[in-house]
Design a protein around this motif. Sequence first.
Motif, mmCIF file in Angstrom:
data_model
loop_
_atom_site.group_PDB
_atom_site.id
_atom_site.type_symbol
_atom_site.label_atom_id
_atom_site.label_comp_id
_atom_site.label_asym_id
_atom_site.label_seq_id
_atom_site.Cartn_x
_atom_site.Cartn_y
_atom_site.Cartn_z
ATOM 1 N N LYS A 60 0.827 -1.202 0.000
ATOM 2 C CA LYS A 60 0.000 0.000 0.000
ATOM 3 C C LYS A 60 0.866 1.259 0.000
ATOM 4 O O LYS A 60 1.909 1.317 0.649
ATOM 5 N N ASP A 61 0.416 2.254 -0.771
ATOM 6 C CA ASP A 61 1.075 3.560 -0.874
ATOM 7 C C ASP A 61 2.474 3.479 -1.477
ATOM 8 O O ASP A 61 3.355 4.272 -1.154
ATOM 9 N N ILE A 250 -9.682 -4.453 -5.146
ATOM 10 C CA ILE A 250 -8.552 -4.911 -4.319
ATOM 11 C C ILE A 250 -8.108 -3.806 -3.368
ATOM 12 O O ILE A 250 -7.843 -4.037 -2.187
ATOM 13 N N GLN A 251 -8.027 -2.589 -3.882
ATOM 14 C CA GLN A 251 -7.623 -1.465 -3.032
ATOM 15 C C GLN A 251 -8.641 -1.205 -1.934
ATOM 16 O O GLN A 251 -8.278 -0.863 -0.797
ATOM 17 N N ARG A 252 -9.913 -1.402 -2.255
ATOM 18 C CA ARG A 252 -10.956 -1.100 -1.271
ATOM 19 C C ARG A 252 -11.047 -2.165 -0.196
ATOM 20 O O ARG A 252 -11.128 -1.848 1.007
ATOM 21 N N TRP A 253 -11.015 -3.437 -0.598
ATOM 22 C CA TRP A 253 -11.299 -4.515 0.347
ATOM 23 C C TRP A 253 -10.045 -5.154 0.920
ATOM 24 O O TRP A 253 -10.083 -5.702 2.022
ATOM 25 N N LYS A 254 -8.929 -5.113 0.222
ATOM 26 C CA LYS A 254 -7.709 -5.757 0.710
ATOM 27 C C LYS A 254 -6.707 -4.759 1.278
ATOM 28 O O LYS A 254 -5.673 -5.170 1.822
ATOM 29 N N HIS A 255 -6.997 -3.459 1.122
ATOM 30 C CA HIS A 255 -6.120 -2.408 1.645
ATOM 31 C C HIS A 255 -4.690 -2.542 1.114
ATOM 32 O O HIS A 255 -3.714 -2.402 1.845
ATOM 33 N N LEU A 256 -4.617 -2.832 -0.175
ATOM 34 C CA LEU A 256 -3.341 -2.927 -0.880
ATOM 35 C C LEU A 256 -3.379 -1.991 -2.084
ATOM 36 O O LEU A 256 -4.440 -1.489 -2.462
ATOM 37 N N GLN A 257 -2.215 -1.770 -2.678
ATOM 38 C CA GLN A 257 -2.151 -0.942 -3.883
ATOM 39 C C GLN A 257 -2.256 -1.852 -5.096
ATOM 40 O O GLN A 257 -1.566 -2.883 -5.177
ATOM 41 N N ALA A 258 -3.115 -1.494 -6.039
ATOM 42 C CA ALA A 258 -3.293 -2.303 -7.246
ATOM 43 C C ALA A 258 -3.215 -1.405 -8.471
ATOM 44 O O ALA A 258 -3.844 -0.340 -8.514
ATOM 45 N N TYR A 259 -2.454 -1.842 -9.470
ATOM 46 C CA TYR A 259 -2.272 -1.063 -10.688
ATOM 47 C C TYR A 259 -2.666 -1.913 -11.897
ATOM 48 O O TYR A 259 -2.318 -3.097 -11.978
ATOM 49 N N THR A 260 -3.359 -1.287 -12.829
ATOM 50 C CA THR A 260 -3.653 -1.953 -14.091
ATOM 51 C C THR A 260 -2.440 -1.841 -15.016
ATOM 52 O O THR A 260 -1.452 -1.171 -14.697
ATOM 53 N N TYR A 261 -2.545 -2.473 -16.188
ATOM 54 C CA TYR A 261 -1.444 -2.416 -17.159
ATOM 55 C C TYR A 261 -1.168 -0.974 -17.565
ATOM 56 O O TYR A 261 -0.010 -0.550 -17.660
ATOM 57 N N ALA A 262 -2.234 -0.201 -17.783
ATOM 58 C CA ALA A 262 -2.052 1.202 -18.182
ATOM 59 C C ALA A 262 -1.370 2.004 -17.076
ATOM 60 O O ALA A 262 -0.521 2.858 -17.351
ATOM 61 N N ASP A 263 -1.729 1.719 -15.834
ATOM 62 C CA ASP A 263 -1.095 2.409 -14.704
ATOM 63 C C ASP A 263 0.394 2.084 -14.637
ATOM 64 O O ASP A 263 1.236 2.978 -14.454
ATOM 65 N N MET A 264 0.735 0.808 -14.767
ATOM 66 C CA MET A 264 2.137 0.406 -14.681
ATOM 67 C C MET A 264 2.935 0.943 -15.863
ATOM 68 O O MET A 264 4.111 1.281 -15.727
ATOM 69 N N GLU A 265 2.279 1.036 -17.027
ATOM 70 C CA GLU A 265 2.975 1.590 -18.194
ATOM 71 C C GLU A 265 3.302 3.062 -17.966
ATOM 72 O O GLU A 265 4.378 3.534 -18.330
ATOM 73 N N GLU A 266 2.383 3.784 -17.355
ATOM 74 C CA GLU A 266 2.641 5.190 -17.064
ATOM 75 C C GLU A 266 3.782 5.342 -16.063
ATOM 76 O O GLU A 266 4.646 6.212 -16.213
ATOM 77 N N ILE A 267 3.807 4.477 -15.039
ATOM 78 C CA ILE A 267 4.877 4.532 -14.041
ATOM 79 C C ILE A 267 6.222 4.180 -14.673
ATOM 80 O O ILE A 267 7.224 4.863 -14.469
ATOM 81 N N SER A 268 6.230 3.107 -15.449
ATOM 82 C CA SER A 268 7.492 2.596 -15.994
ATOM 83 C C SER A 268 8.054 3.477 -17.095
ATOM 84 O O SER A 268 9.270 3.645 -17.202
ATOM 85 N N VAL A 269 7.168 4.027 -17.935
ATOM 86 C CA VAL A 269 7.626 4.782 -19.098
ATOM 87 C C VAL A 269 7.740 6.276 -18.792
ATOM 88 O O VAL A 269 8.762 6.911 -19.062
ATOM 89 N N LYS A 270 6.702 6.842 -18.196
ATOM 90 C CA LYS A 270 6.664 8.291 -18.019
ATOM 91 C C LYS A 270 7.401 8.761 -16.774
ATOM 92 O O LYS A 270 7.857 9.903 -16.727
ATOM 93 N N LYS A 271 7.519 7.911 -15.768
ATOM 94 C CA LYS A 271 8.136 8.349 -14.525
ATOM 95 C C LYS A 271 9.566 7.832 -14.363
ATOM 96 O O LYS A 271 10.470 8.589 -14.011
ATOM 97 N N LEU A 272 9.780 6.547 -14.631
ATOM 98 C CA LEU A 272 11.105 5.974 -14.405
ATOM 99 C C LEU A 272 12.155 6.552 -15.348
ATOM 100 O O LEU A 272 13.303 6.743 -14.966
ATOM 101 N N ILE A 273 11.760 6.807 -16.598
ATOM 102 C CA ILE A 273 12.752 7.272 -17.572
ATOM 103 C C ILE A 273 12.534 8.743 -17.928
ATOM 104 O O ILE A 273 13.052 9.210 -18.945
ATOM 105 N N ALA A 274 11.781 9.462 -17.102
ATOM 106 C CA ALA A 274 11.486 10.863 -17.411
ATOM 107 C C ALA A 274 12.759 11.700 -17.470
ATOM 108 O O ALA A 274 12.963 12.484 -18.405
ATOM 109 N N THR A 275 13.634 11.544 -16.485
ATOM 110 C CA THR A 275 14.869 12.329 -16.456
ATOM 111 C C THR A 275 15.771 11.974 -17.631
ATOM 112 O O THR A 275 16.349 12.859 -18.282
#
Length: 397
Positions: A60-61, A250-275
């Motif tokens: 989570k978080d 999953i986020q609501r009932w299991k109190h964990l963080q859950a990302y879809t493919y589109a979410d992970m693509e944004e994290i991996s492509v737009k955030k990790l390699i932004a610099t």
Amino acid sequence: MISLAARDIAHSWSKYVLTGIGLGLLIGVTLSMAGIFRGMVDDAQVLLRNSQADVWVVQKDTQGPYAESSSLPDDVYRSILGMPGVQQAANVTYFTMQVQHQGKDTRVMVVGFESGQPGAPPSLIAGRHVTRSHYEAVADVKAGFKLGEKIRIRRNEYTIVGLSQRTVSSGGDPMVFIPLADAQAAQFQKDNDAIVSGRERTAANPAFNRPNVPGLLEAVQMSQTTSHNVNAVLVQVRAEWDAAQLAADIQRWKHLQAYTYADMEEISVKKLIATSAKQIGLFLVILTIVSTAIVSFIIYTMTLGKIREIAVLKLIGTRNSTISWMILQESLGLGLVGFIIGKTVATLWAPVFPKYVLLLPLDAVLGLLVIVVVCTLASVMAIRAALKVDPAEAIGG
């Protein structure tokens, strides 16, 4: 008009070709930089595709498991399996380390997976999949290992039984796949001295070493040397189910963080390699400016070298537009020669780069258009100098 530029180039073709080669190498570097950026994006996307997951469940978080560290109990997947819409759910671990191969250090990402579940290595190009629960591994060919070779991960040695291709981390490091239990032990395992020191520290604590509670100390020490954590749970969603809705549940009932493919693509492509993307973009701008300056200087120098010839053309009544077009043709020809050489050398040296270089046809087309614009702008200064030539200079006036 065409013959004027062709005749002038033929008159000093060696200088023209050598200049084109130099410009071509600069263009080759520019195309390679664009290919490196494309390769970084492709590495991140390949990592996600190879995971064979629709939803990533992490701590989570956090934005784990690729952007941040994430730790989950390894029994969480059971509760996720019972949720509506879930087809498969499997534990997975990721950690990066240096391994020895032929006397050299090789940086790899070690993946702990469950056989036949999401996160397992995709189709192999040689060998077989891992079939035993311990001490077998599948490695990406980029790591340099061959079938039957041994790879040491922490304290244990693993036999390479299969080879995969384009299974890399978002940073381009080749992956090595080992059984999940082995990866859990390797990731969280302490060295012998740390284990002994920890046991002594635990034994000295009265709360864990009670004379009237036999077995308590041993149980505590055992829990300190074994790991039941994983980095993520990879979830495959049923065809008729919405992945975004499942992630929200999953986020609501299991109190964990859950990302879809589109979410992970944004994290991996737009955030990790932004610099890195900004740095490469700035470098491309600098290379474009340098190329413009070089072409401008070359065309201007070539124009100054034939002032008398231009004066003769003016004396016999050649129009300014004809002279301008001749100079522009020479500039565009120089850019075309440089582009052909640059595209060729970029294609030839791309496999030599340690990181993946992806040369897309669209980038080549855009590069050619940029070169046309650059050469057109670069010829402006030479054209202005040519139009200022006095026809009297043809007779030494």
